[in-house]
Design a protein around this motif. Sequence first.
Motif, mmCIF file in Angstrom:
data_model
loop_
_atom_site.group_PDB
_atom_site.id
_atom_site.type_symbol
_atom_site.label_atom_id
_atom_site.label_comp_id
_atom_site.label_asym_id
_atom_site.label_seq_id
_atom_site.Cartn_x
_atom_site.Cartn_y
_atom_site.Cartn_z
ATOM 1 N N VAL A 117 1.652 -32.860 44.464
ATOM 2 C CA VAL A 117 2.614 -31.773 44.581
ATOM 3 C C VAL A 117 1.891 -30.456 44.345
ATOM 4 O O VAL A 117 1.143 -30.316 43.380
ATOM 5 N N ALA A 118 2.136 -29.501 45.240
ATOM 6 C CA ALA A 118 1.440 -28.223 45.171
ATOM 7 C C ALA A 118 2.366 -27.103 44.726
ATOM 8 O O ALA A 118 3.514 -27.016 45.178
ATOM 9 N N SER A 119 1.842 -26.259 43.847
ATOM 10 C CA SER A 119 2.522 -25.019 43.469
ATOM 11 C C SER A 119 1.613 -23.875 43.868
ATOM 12 O O SER A 119 0.434 -23.878 43.522
ATOM 13 N N GLY A 120 2.161 -22.909 44.606
ATOM 14 C CA GLY A 120 1.343 -21.784 45.027
ATOM 15 C C GLY A 120 0.421 -22.097 46.181
ATOM 16 O O GLY A 120 -0.432 -21.267 46.541
ATOM 17 N N VAL A 121 0.553 -23.260 46.750
ATOM 18 C CA VAL A 121 -0.278 -23.678 47.875
ATOM 19 C C VAL A 121 0.639 -24.216 48.963
ATOM 20 O O VAL A 121 1.000 -25.402 48.944
ATOM 21 N N PRO A 122 1.054 -23.356 49.880
ATOM 22 C CA PRO A 122 1.889 -23.867 50.978
ATOM 23 C C PRO A 122 1.043 -24.691 51.927
ATOM 24 O O PRO A 122 0.142 -24.164 52.584
ATOM 25 N N TYR A 123 1.309 -25.959 52.001
ATOM 26 C CA TYR A 123 0.462 -26.851 52.783
ATOM 27 C C TYR A 123 0.394 -26.458 54.257
ATOM 28 O O TYR A 123 -0.556 -26.803 54.945
ATOM 29 N N SER A 124 1.394 -25.748 54.734
ATOM 30 C CA SER A 124 1.392 -25.371 56.144
ATOM 31 C C SER A 124 0.284 -24.382 56.483
ATOM 32 O O SER A 124 -0.041 -24.192 57.654
ATOM 33 N N THR A 125 -0.305 -23.747 55.467
ATOM 34 C CA THR A 125 -1.395 -22.795 55.705
ATOM 35 C C THR A 125 -2.667 -23.175 54.952
ATOM 36 O O THR A 125 -3.560 -22.349 54.759
ATOM 37 N N TYR A 126 -2.747 -24.416 54.547
ATOM 38 C CA TYR A 126 -3.918 -24.884 53.810
ATOM 39 C C TYR A 126 -4.470 -26.161 54.443
ATOM 40 O O TYR A 126 -3.724 -27.016 54.912
ATOM 41 N N GLN B 285 0.330 -18.664 40.632
ATOM 42 C CA GLN B 285 -0.645 -19.600 40.059
ATOM 43 C C GLN B 285 -0.700 -20.861 40.919
ATOM 44 O O GLN B 285 0.315 -21.425 41.260
ATOM 45 N N VAL B 286 -1.911 -21.256 41.247
ATOM 46 C CA VAL B 286 -2.105 -22.432 42.086
ATOM 47 C C VAL B 286 -2.257 -23.663 41.210
ATOM 48 O O VAL B 286 -3.017 -23.670 40.241
ATOM 49 N N GLN B 287 -1.522 -24.694 41.562
ATOM 50 C CA GLN B 287 -1.630 -25.942 40.814
ATOM 51 C C GLN B 287 -1.406 -27.110 41.755
ATOM 52 O O GLN B 287 -0.478 -27.102 42.567
ATOM 53 N N LEU B 288 -2.273 -28.109 41.645
ATOM 54 C CA LEU B 288 -2.118 -29.360 42.369
ATOM 55 C C LEU B 288 -1.966 -30.465 41.343
ATOM 56 O O LEU B 288 -2.773 -30.568 40.418
ATOM 57 N N LEU B 289 -0.957 -31.288 41.510
ATOM 58 C CA LEU B 289 -0.679 -32.319 40.520
ATOM 59 C C LEU B 289 -0.544 -33.661 41.210
ATOM 60 O O LEU B 289 0.417 -33.886 41.953
ATOM 61 N N GLU B 290 -1.508 -34.549 40.945
ATOM 62 C CA GLU B 290 -1.468 -35.878 41.532
ATOM 63 C C GLU B 290 -0.681 -36.843 40.660
ATOM 64 O O GLU B 290 -0.601 -36.679 39.436
ATOM 65 N N SER B 291 -0.167 -37.866 41.301
ATOM 66 C CA SER B 291 0.496 -38.958 40.597
ATOM 67 C C SER B 291 0.456 -40.186 41.495
ATOM 68 O O SER B 291 0.084 -40.099 42.669
#
Length: 130
Positions: free
Chosen positions: A23-32, A1-7
Motif C-alpha cells: 500500500v502506497a502513501s504519497g505515491v500514486p501508482y499511476s505515475t510511478y 510523505q512517501v510510504q510503502l507498506l508491504e504485507s
Amino acid sequence: QVQLLESGGGSVQAGGSLRLSCVASGVPYSTYYVGWFRQGLGKEREGVAAISASGDSVYYADSVKGRFTISRDIAKNTLYLQMNSLKPEDTDTYYCAARSTLLGASWLSGRFNPHFYVYWGQGTQVTVSS
C-alpha cells in the motif's frame, strides 16, 4: 510523505501460494514505476517483477515467470504480487519499490536494478519449506 507498506508474507509449504500487498502513501501508482524485489541474507537484492506506470508492461525474472503475477489496484493505490507454486528457493524478504516517471531515465533498462528505484518498503518475509 512517501510510504510503502508491504504485507502478506508468511510461511508456507512448497507448492503453496501467498499474495503480497504494498500500500502506497504519497505515491500514486499511476505515475510511478513500481517493482518487487527480494533479498536473502548475504545475497544481493534481486528484481522479481515490475510494472510500468501505465500498467501496460509487466516483466518477470526468469526464476518466477509463470508462477508469480504482479498487478495493481489504482483506486486502492495497492500493488500486489501473487505467488503460486512456491519453492524453497523463493524464501527471502520481499520489498516493493517505486520511482516517479517525472525523474526520467529508462525504465526498460532500470526495471530490475535496485538503484533505479527511490522509495522502498520495509520488507515482508516469505518462508517456503520443503
